[in-house]
Design a protein around this motif. Sequence first.
Motif, PDB file in Angstrom:
ATOM      1  N   SER A 120       0.830  -1.201   0.000  1.00  0.00           N
ATOM      2  CA  SER A 120       0.000   0.000   0.000  1.00  0.00           C
ATOM      3  C   SER A 120       0.863   1.248   0.000  1.00  0.00           C
ATOM      4  O   SER A 120       1.776   1.376   0.819  1.00  0.00           O
ATOM      5  CB  SER A 120      -0.915   0.019   1.232  1.00  0.00           C
ATOM      6  OG  SER A 120      -1.529   1.291   1.373  1.00  0.00           O
ATOM      7  N   GLY A 121       0.545   2.165  -0.898  1.00  0.00           N
ATOM      8  CA  GLY A 121       1.198   3.469  -0.877  1.00  0.00           C
ATOM      9  C   GLY A 121       0.442   4.471  -0.031  1.00  0.00           C
ATOM     10  O   GLY A 121       0.881   5.607   0.133  1.00  0.00           O
ATOM     11  N   TYR A 122      -0.691   4.039   0.524  1.00  0.00           N
ATOM     12  CA  TYR A 122      -1.532   4.909   1.337  1.00  0.00           C
ATOM     13  C   TYR A 122      -1.228   4.708   2.818  1.00  0.00           C
ATOM     14  O   TYR A 122      -0.927   3.587   3.254  1.00  0.00           O
ATOM     15  CB  TYR A 122      -3.016   4.613   1.094  1.00  0.00           C
ATOM     16  CG  TYR A 122      -3.464   4.890  -0.322  1.00  0.00           C
ATOM     17  CD1 TYR A 122      -3.896   6.158  -0.706  1.00  0.00           C
ATOM     18  CD2 TYR A 122      -3.446   3.877  -1.278  1.00  0.00           C
ATOM     19  CE1 TYR A 122      -4.319   6.403  -2.009  1.00  0.00           C
ATOM     20  CE2 TYR A 122      -3.859   4.117  -2.584  1.00  0.00           C
ATOM     21  CZ  TYR A 122      -4.295   5.378  -2.941  1.00  0.00           C
ATOM     22  OH  TYR A 122      -4.695   5.616  -4.227  1.00  0.00           O
ATOM     23  N   CYS A 123      -1.336   5.788   3.574  1.00  0.00           N
ATOM     24  CA  CYS A 123      -1.130   5.690   5.022  1.00  0.00           C
ATOM     25  C   CYS A 123      -2.262   6.413   5.738  1.00  0.00           C
ATOM     26  O   CYS A 123      -2.838   7.383   5.209  1.00  0.00           O
ATOM     27  CB  CYS A 123       0.219   6.299   5.416  1.00  0.00           C
ATOM     28  SG  CYS A 123       0.667   5.965   7.152  1.00  0.00           S
ATOM     29  N   ASN A 124      -2.579   5.943   6.932  1.00  0.00           N
ATOM     30  CA  ASN A 124      -3.639   6.565   7.727  1.00  0.00           C
ATOM     31  C   ASN A 124      -3.096   7.575   8.729  1.00  0.00           C
ATOM     32  O   ASN A 124      -3.838   8.092   9.558  1.00  0.00           O
ATOM     33  CB  ASN A 124      -4.477   5.503   8.443  1.00  0.00           C
ATOM     34  CG  ASN A 124      -3.615   4.395   9.026  1.00  0.00           C
ATOM     35  OD1 ASN A 124      -2.403   4.546   9.180  1.00  0.00           O
ATOM     36  ND2 ASN A 124      -4.232   3.272   9.341  1.00  0.00           N
ATOM     37  N   LEU A 125      -1.789   7.845   8.679  1.00  0.00           N
ATOM     38  CA  LEU A 125      -1.172   8.870   9.507  1.00  0.00           C
ATOM     39  C   LEU A 125      -0.494   9.903   8.608  1.00  0.00           C
ATOM     40  O   LEU A 125      -0.135   9.614   7.471  1.00  0.00           O
ATOM     41  CB  LEU A 125      -0.127   8.264  10.451  1.00  0.00           C
ATOM     42  CG  LEU A 125      -0.612   7.245  11.482  1.00  0.00           C
ATOM     43  CD1 LEU A 125       0.565   6.775  12.329  1.00  0.00           C
ATOM     44  CD2 LEU A 125      -1.714   7.815  12.361  1.00  0.00           C
ATOM     45  N   LYS A 126      -0.292  11.092   9.153  1.00  0.00           N
ATOM     46  CA  LYS A 126       0.479  12.129   8.480  1.00  0.00           C
ATOM     47  C   LYS A 126       1.534  12.636   9.454  1.00  0.00           C
ATOM     48  O   LYS A 126       1.474  13.763   9.950  1.00  0.00           O
ATOM     49  CB  LYS A 126      -0.437  13.265   8.011  1.00  0.00           C
ATOM     50  CG  LYS A 126      -1.376  12.871   6.881  1.00  0.00           C
ATOM     51  CD  LYS A 126      -2.196  14.059   6.397  1.00  0.00           C
ATOM     52  CE  LYS A 126      -3.112  13.653   5.245  1.00  0.00           C
ATOM     53  NZ  LYS A 126      -3.935  14.792   4.758  1.00  0.00           N
ATOM     54  N   CYS A 127       2.510  11.772   9.713  1.00  0.00           N
ATOM     55  CA  CYS A 127       3.554  12.113  10.684  1.00  0.00           C
ATOM     56  C   CYS A 127       4.368  13.300  10.175  1.00  0.00           C
ATOM     57  O   CYS A 127       4.689  13.393   8.988  1.00  0.00           O
ATOM     58  CB  CYS A 127       4.456  10.913  10.926  1.00  0.00           C
ATOM     59  SG  CYS A 127       3.575   9.485  11.624  1.00  0.00           S
ATOM     60  N   ARG A 128       4.708  14.178  11.072  1.00  0.00           N
ATOM     61  CA  ARG A 128       5.349  15.436  10.692  1.00  0.00           C
ATOM     62  C   ARG A 128       6.744  15.241  10.114  1.00  0.00           C
ATOM     63  O   ARG A 128       7.275  16.154   9.482  1.00  0.00           O
ATOM     64  CB  ARG A 128       5.397  16.366  11.912  1.00  0.00           C
ATOM     65  CG  ARG A 128       4.015  16.721  12.440  1.00  0.00           C
ATOM     66  CD  ARG A 128       4.091  17.640  13.640  1.00  0.00           C
ATOM     67  NE  ARG A 128       2.775  17.852  14.241  1.00  0.00           N
ATOM     68  CZ  ARG A 128       1.890  18.751  13.815  1.00  0.00           C
ATOM     69  NH1 ARG A 128       2.192  19.514  12.786  1.00  0.00           N
ATOM     70  NH2 ARG A 128       0.731  18.883  14.418  1.00  0.00           N
ATOM     71  N   PHE A 129       7.324  14.078  10.318  1.00  0.00           N
ATOM     72  CA  PHE A 129       8.679  13.805   9.825  1.00  0.00           C
ATOM     73  C   PHE A 129       8.662  12.927   8.574  1.00  0.00           C
ATOM     74  O   PHE A 129       9.710  12.452   8.133  1.00  0.00           O
ATOM     75  CB  PHE A 129       9.504  13.107  10.915  1.00  0.00           C
ATOM     76  CG  PHE A 129       8.843  11.872  11.462  1.00  0.00           C
ATOM     77  CD1 PHE A 129       8.991  10.647  10.830  1.00  0.00           C
ATOM     78  CD2 PHE A 129       8.057  11.932  12.598  1.00  0.00           C
ATOM     79  CE1 PHE A 129       8.359   9.517  11.316  1.00  0.00           C
ATOM     80  CE2 PHE A 129       7.430  10.804  13.099  1.00  0.00           C
ATOM     81  CZ  PHE A 129       7.589   9.596  12.452  1.00  0.00           C
ATOM     82  N   CYS A 130       7.506  12.701   7.994  1.00  0.00           N
ATOM     83  CA  CYS A 130       7.365  11.718   6.916  1.00  0.00           C
ATOM     84  C   CYS A 130       6.938  12.393   5.613  1.00  0.00           C
ATOM     85  O   CYS A 130       6.251  13.421   5.616  1.00  0.00           O
ATOM     86  CB  CYS A 130       6.323  10.670   7.322  1.00  0.00           C
ATOM     87  SG  CYS A 130       6.030   9.398   6.068  1.00  0.00           S
ATOM     88  N   ILE A 131       7.308  11.779   4.497  1.00  0.00           N
ATOM     89  CA  ILE A 131       6.921  12.316   3.194  1.00  0.00           C
ATOM     90  C   ILE A 131       5.414  12.251   2.965  1.00  0.00           C
ATOM     91  O   ILE A 131       4.882  12.974   2.122  1.00  0.00           O
ATOM     92  CB  ILE A 131       7.659  11.596   2.045  1.00  0.00           C
ATOM     93  CG1 ILE A 131       7.457  10.088   2.133  1.00  0.00           C
ATOM     94  CG2 ILE A 131       9.122  11.965   2.026  1.00  0.00           C
ATOM     95  CD1 ILE A 131       8.026   9.348   0.940  1.00  0.00           C
TER      96      ILE A 131
END
Length: 333
Positions: free
Chosen positions: A36-47
């Motif tokens: 999966s290229g989708y994520c359920n988080l938007k971590c501030r250190f992540c692309i």
Amino acid sequence: MKKTKAKLISQVSQERLELGKHIPFLTPLVVYVEPSGYCNLKCRFCIQKTNGKMLKKDLMSKALFLKMIDDIAEFPEKIKLLRVCGNGDPLINRDIIKMLQYAKKKKVAEKIELITNGIMLNENLIENLPKFLNRLVISIEGLSSEDYWQTSMAKINFDNLLNNISSLNLKKGKCALHIKIHNKAVFSENKKKKFLEIFDDKCDQIYIENLVPMWPQLDTDYFVDEFRWGGGKVIKRQVCAQIFKGVQVQADGDVVPCCVDWKRINILGNINKNSLSEIWKGEKLKELQIKHLTGNKGKVEPCKDCTMNDYCEFDNIDQYTEECIKRLCGKML
């Protein structure tokens, strides 16, 4: 479950091959695959947070994953590790259990490992994930629901996450559970202590890692100038070890040298069109390897600005460049 506070850096470093003495490998040591290229988080250190709109996102079909496993079976030896990860969270793919089941059945890898944030854990995954894995790695981003909102911009039920982790059916397989968190989420001694208290009796391995710069396109003040695993000196590398050990298969079948190339600047091929073996033995990867070995890393995007090896990589092949070139090319350049 036996309590463990295992710092894997010492165990791993003692067991590693001296890569420079063995390059090139007829069989990759590791294949990274992105269900999966989708994520359920938007971590501030992540692309996913900083460059999410530019990130190509897909869900890998079960048919393509199975084809990839069949491709891996064509290599002369088993790969050492099939690491199920990527730019998104693998558990978002609804076929993940069927995928892992096939990978284990085909016996293509000595170890199968999956990395997840654990938020999608449900009754089916709790029961079946451990059956087909050697190690399940869960990345924790905070110690409360409020922490998750601050670090990852997601509303989660932290108590529910803890209950699901505690319920993982680890006894039916030989699956180790590894819980990790980054140092910015446990910035005080009290938070570090709380993390260990919460998770120590829920897992086999536990670790606090340094949050370090892995993507050259990502600018944030979250990062620290220390080695990712256990701190210590950051060592500048001329040659990337990653491109000699394995490849990353993206959800749509694109194959890139590593996760840092999320823009897919160096696409080596696509498993919809070619076998993974053909791609591994192909000229595109060889050309990239030679550029690194001949001191031309600085002319390659995104390699020229990448610091992942400096901050994260145990292997260092800088002293073996000439003999690696000779084995790759049959002559000195």
